[in-house]
Write an enzyme that holds these catalytic residues in place. Structure first.
Site, PDB file in Angstrom:
ATOM      1  N   GLU A 117       0.860  -1.185   0.000  1.00 37.31           N
ATOM      2  CA  GLU A 117       0.000   0.000   0.000  1.00 37.31           C
ATOM      3  C   GLU A 117       0.893   1.231   0.000  1.00 37.31           C
ATOM      4  O   GLU A 117       1.983   1.218   0.576  1.00 37.31           O
ATOM      5  CB  GLU A 117      -0.907   0.021   1.235  1.00 37.31           C
ATOM      6  CG  GLU A 117      -1.789   1.264   1.292  1.00 37.31           C
ATOM      7  CD  GLU A 117      -2.796   1.238   2.435  1.00 37.31           C
ATOM      8  OE1 GLU A 117      -3.643   2.143   2.500  1.00 37.31           O
ATOM      9  OE2 GLU A 117      -2.735   0.309   3.265  1.00 37.31           O
ATOM     10  N   CYS A 124      -6.111   0.748   2.833  1.00 36.98           N
ATOM     11  CA  CYS A 124      -7.081   1.820   3.044  1.00 36.98           C
ATOM     12  C   CYS A 124      -7.212   2.765   1.860  1.00 36.98           C
ATOM     13  O   CYS A 124      -8.266   3.377   1.681  1.00 36.98           O
ATOM     14  CB  CYS A 124      -6.710   2.613   4.299  1.00 36.98           C
ATOM     15  SG  CYS A 124      -6.943   1.692   5.831  1.00 36.98           S
ATOM     16  N   ASN A 177     -12.066  -3.441   0.670  1.00 39.21           N
ATOM     17  CA  ASN A 177     -11.023  -3.583   1.694  1.00 39.21           C
ATOM     18  C   ASN A 177     -11.583  -3.180   3.044  1.00 39.21           C
ATOM     19  O   ASN A 177     -12.083  -2.057   3.211  1.00 39.21           O
ATOM     20  CB  ASN A 177      -9.822  -2.697   1.376  1.00 39.21           C
ATOM     21  CG  ASN A 177      -8.808  -2.707   2.515  1.00 39.21           C
ATOM     22  OD1 ASN A 177      -8.111  -3.678   2.724  1.00 39.21           O
ATOM     23  ND2 ASN A 177      -8.757  -1.609   3.284  1.00 39.21           N
ATOM     24  N   GLU A 178     -11.541  -4.090   3.992  1.00 42.63           N
ATOM     25  CA  GLU A 178     -12.005  -3.851   5.360  1.00 42.63           C
ATOM     26  C   GLU A 178     -13.445  -3.331   5.389  1.00 42.63           C
ATOM     27  O   GLU A 178     -13.852  -2.622   6.306  1.00 42.63           O
ATOM     28  CB  GLU A 178     -11.060  -2.904   6.108  1.00 42.63           C
ATOM     29  CG  GLU A 178      -9.711  -3.553   6.388  1.00 42.63           C
ATOM     30  CD  GLU A 178      -8.809  -2.743   7.305  1.00 42.63           C
ATOM     31  OE1 GLU A 178      -9.076  -1.542   7.494  1.00 42.63           O
ATOM     32  OE2 GLU A 178      -7.834  -3.319   7.826  1.00 42.63           O
TER      33      GLU A 178
END
Length: 667
Positions: free
Chosen positions: A46, A250, A381-382
């Site tokens: 990331e 994120c 994502n998440e």
């Protein structure tokens, strides 16, 4: 007193104690329990901690196209004349903005020269916390320019933090058709400087427009022009990863949907890739980074190319129509989800399509005719909850209809337990998703306790586990005081024996985050640290590397005297695999005790084993030990050889150690 009897008594007592401390294991090589997926140990990447711009992506110029919120951030107007800053900013140098003519890269610099001499007007770029310049290395300067008359020159210089010139050249733009052209020159550095800057002086007459001002080292990975930083990629290559997850993390979600990652805006000519703010710019209030943006010089084509270079499977993660549920919780209405789904279908075609398809043709035009052989794709994502499941279903229906062989990864939220995880995990498994993505950040004790987490997972389920992010936290999650200590790495090593032992359940796993600049980080701990000139591998990196480079093909049972796997009994954790290609048994034993222990491993199912075994040991008596740039070898693997006896291996397990033992088998 009979001293001889006393000495004999003490020797007998010591012998008994040693016998009691010996741990006995049995490995049944003839009874494989699971196949180890080639993707088992991989990388999570990331753009956090200056991981891409200022890190892996080797561009040295910050804000090269003046698209930051503050157009001249990273730049300083330079002059040897005693004039006011505003004079040159208002007349000599201007930043023009034409969004109606160039939506992706609307700003450029216009310089008005009036018989300007060298030294009267110039610009200096500070780079990403400085520029790491190495003696003897060639640096390639390039710029887009536009002019009506060929009357201008650029005097280009590499300068030290003190202002000394360590490389120079002159660029004389020649095209005068008032269209954009590219020009370049090369400089060779005469000295090494960790905090260098790029400076250039204007000379001449007339109006000169400049954009995409760039500086790259020539010693990039594989020597690719405009490529990746070689020392960082080499550390990744040394791990022999099975997959690379990208671009996060994120930044996939964004704080809101306007800041989400959109892969189609990261391919094609660099000047057509629209820069956006990086969400880590202001995510951590104690580590604000107002100059942190995403240029997307490292885009999806480069990510796929990196995977190919590393021999790793690509695992792209796409936005599912939901921003970060912790930040804004913004989401697109379900009836408007089609463009997000289409992005996923188009990405698969971009990666795998032949040159007769729209996106396969574009991939070939960008320099990669062969498909990338994409097999996996992450959705979100998440993300978690009912809203996520509704959107995931839309992706699943479309992808399975058009590309049934693609395996989808479903998100289960921020943590692998609790009200976010449990219902989301349950619903995804009902959908027979290929992988559920579990994230684990906790203290070292949690990792040791959870070495048997997957022992009780449902082995009849079609859904497998991707441990997409995990790292032991020395202080606590999101705590800026976290460190990459040997304690955290040892706990992760213990945990990973459980992942490996349950390779039929866990088929992908990756530590996170991957990279961190020593002056530009927002999150700790991190696997690899770097500065402008060098890299530093943490103890955690060496644990990951030892597992990834000693993976094996199949799992075999390794049981203690009570016929149980080692999941903390006697402070030991262990797993065993066989590498079918080399016919070697690979044992991994983690001793979390502060004292040495003796282990005897009896090997069943092999007619004969080699007379010696190779051992790699990662160890330090101090659990708080760390590697550093000054002392990078505090915790690094040491290689030894031990003798075997019959069909048994006797190994001395040092305190606080990970031992990897390879034994040749003969059947």
């Amino acid at each position: 007193m009979n001293y001889r009897l006393l000495i004999l008594f003490l020797l007998l007592q010591t012998s008994c104690l040693l016998a009691q401390n010996k741990v006995v294991f049995t490995v049944q090589t003839q009874k494989p329990t699971a196949t180890v997926a080639p993707t088992m140990w991989g990388l999570f990447f990331e753009d956090i901690n200056l991981g891409a711009d200022g890190g892996l992506y080797a561009e040295l110029v910050k804000n090269r196209s003046f698209e930051f919120d503050t157009p001249l951030m990273g730049w300083k107007i330079t002059s040897t004349k005693d004039v006011m800053y505003g004079f040159y900013f208002g007349s000599g140098i201007q930043i023009l903005n034409q969004p109606d003519k160039a939506a992706t890269n609307p700003r450029f610099m216009r310089v008005t020269l009036n018989k300007t001499q060298k030294g009267e007007l110039g610009l200096t770029n500070e780079g990403f916390r400085g520029m790491g310049i190495k003696k003897g290395v060639r640096y390639d300067f390039s710029v887009l320019y536009r002019q009506q008359t060929a009357m201008a020159k650029l005097h280009v210089e590499l300068v030290t933090e003190k202002g000394d010139i360590i490389g120079s050249g002159v660029l004389s733009p020649e095209q005068t058709d008032n269209r954009w052209h590219r020009d370049e020159l090369s400089l060779t550095a005469s000295a090494t400087e960790p905090k260098a800057k790029l400076r250039f002086w204007y000379e001449g007459d007339g109006v000169l427009d400049l954009d995409m001002i760039s500086l790259f080292p020539a010693d990039t990975w594989k020597g690719r022009k405009g490529g990746l930083r070689a020392d960082l990629v080499q550390l990744l290559a040394d791990m022999k990863p099975g997959f690379v997850r990208f671009p996060g993390g994120c930044i996939v979600e964004g704080r809101d949907l306007a800041q989400r990652y959109q892969w189609k805006k990261t391919i094609g000519p660099l000047e057509e890739r629209k820069l956006i703010v990086n969400r880590w710019n202001n995510e951590v209030q104690a580590r604000l980074a107002p100059d942190y943006f995403q240029s997307f010089g490292l885009g999806f084509l480069e990510y796929f190319q990196l995977c190919e270079d590393l021999g790793a499977q690509p695992l792209p993660i796409l936005n599912c129509g939901m921003a970060c549920q912790v930040n804004s919780a913004e989401l697109t209405p379900l009836e408007n989800i089609d463009p997000y789904v289409q992005d996923a279908l188009d990405l698969i075609e971009f990666a795998n399509g032949n040159q007769e398809t729209k996106w396969g043709k574009l991939r070939a035009a960008l320099g990669h005719p062969a498909p990338f052989q994409l097999t996996m794709l992450g959705v979100g994502n998440e993300n978690f909850g009912t809203s996520y499941i509704e959107r995931f279903k839309a992706f699943q229906e479309a992808v399975k209809k058009q590309y049934p062989a693609i395996k989808l990864v479903g998100s289960t939220g921020l943590l692998s337990a609790g009200e976010m995880f449990d219902p989301t995990n349950t619903e995804l498994r009902k959908l027979d998703v290929a992988y559920v993505d579990e994230h684990n950040y906790s203290d070292p004790q949690w990792f040791m306790q959870n070495a048997k987490r997957y022992d009780t997972y449902d082995r009849t389920s079609a859904t497998k586990v991707f441990v997409g992010e995990y790292a032991a936290q020395s202080v606590g999650m999101t705590n800026l005081a976290n460190k990459n200590t040997w304690r955290t790495a040892l706990a992760e090593a213990a945990y990973m024996t459980g992942l490996e032992r349950n390779a039929d359940i866990v088929q992908l796993a990756s530590y996170a985050p991957l990279l961190a600049h020593v002056e530009g980080w927002q999150w700790k701990p991190d696997l690899i640290w770097f500065d402008n000139l060098g890299v530093m591998a943490t103890p955690n990196y060496y644990v990951q590397k030892l597992y990834a480079t000693n993976k094996g093909s199949v799992v075999v049972s390794m049981l203690d005297k009570n016929n149980l796997p080692a999941t903390g009994q006697d402070s030991l954790y262990a797993s065993a695999t066989i590498d079918k290609a080399t016919n070697e048994l690979i044992l991994k034993v983690v001793n979390t005790a502060g004292n040495a222990q003796s282990a005897e491993v009896t090997i069943e199912g092999a007619k004969k084993i080699a007379s010696t075994a190779a051992v790699l040991t990662l160890q330090n008596d101090n659990l708080e030990a760390e590697n550093s740039f000054l002392l990078p070898g505090v915790v690094t693997p040491a290689a030894t050889t031990i003798n075997t006896k019959g069909n048994a291996v006797h190994v001395a397990l040092k305190p606080y150690s990970l031992s990897v033992i390879r034994v040749n088998l003969s059947r």
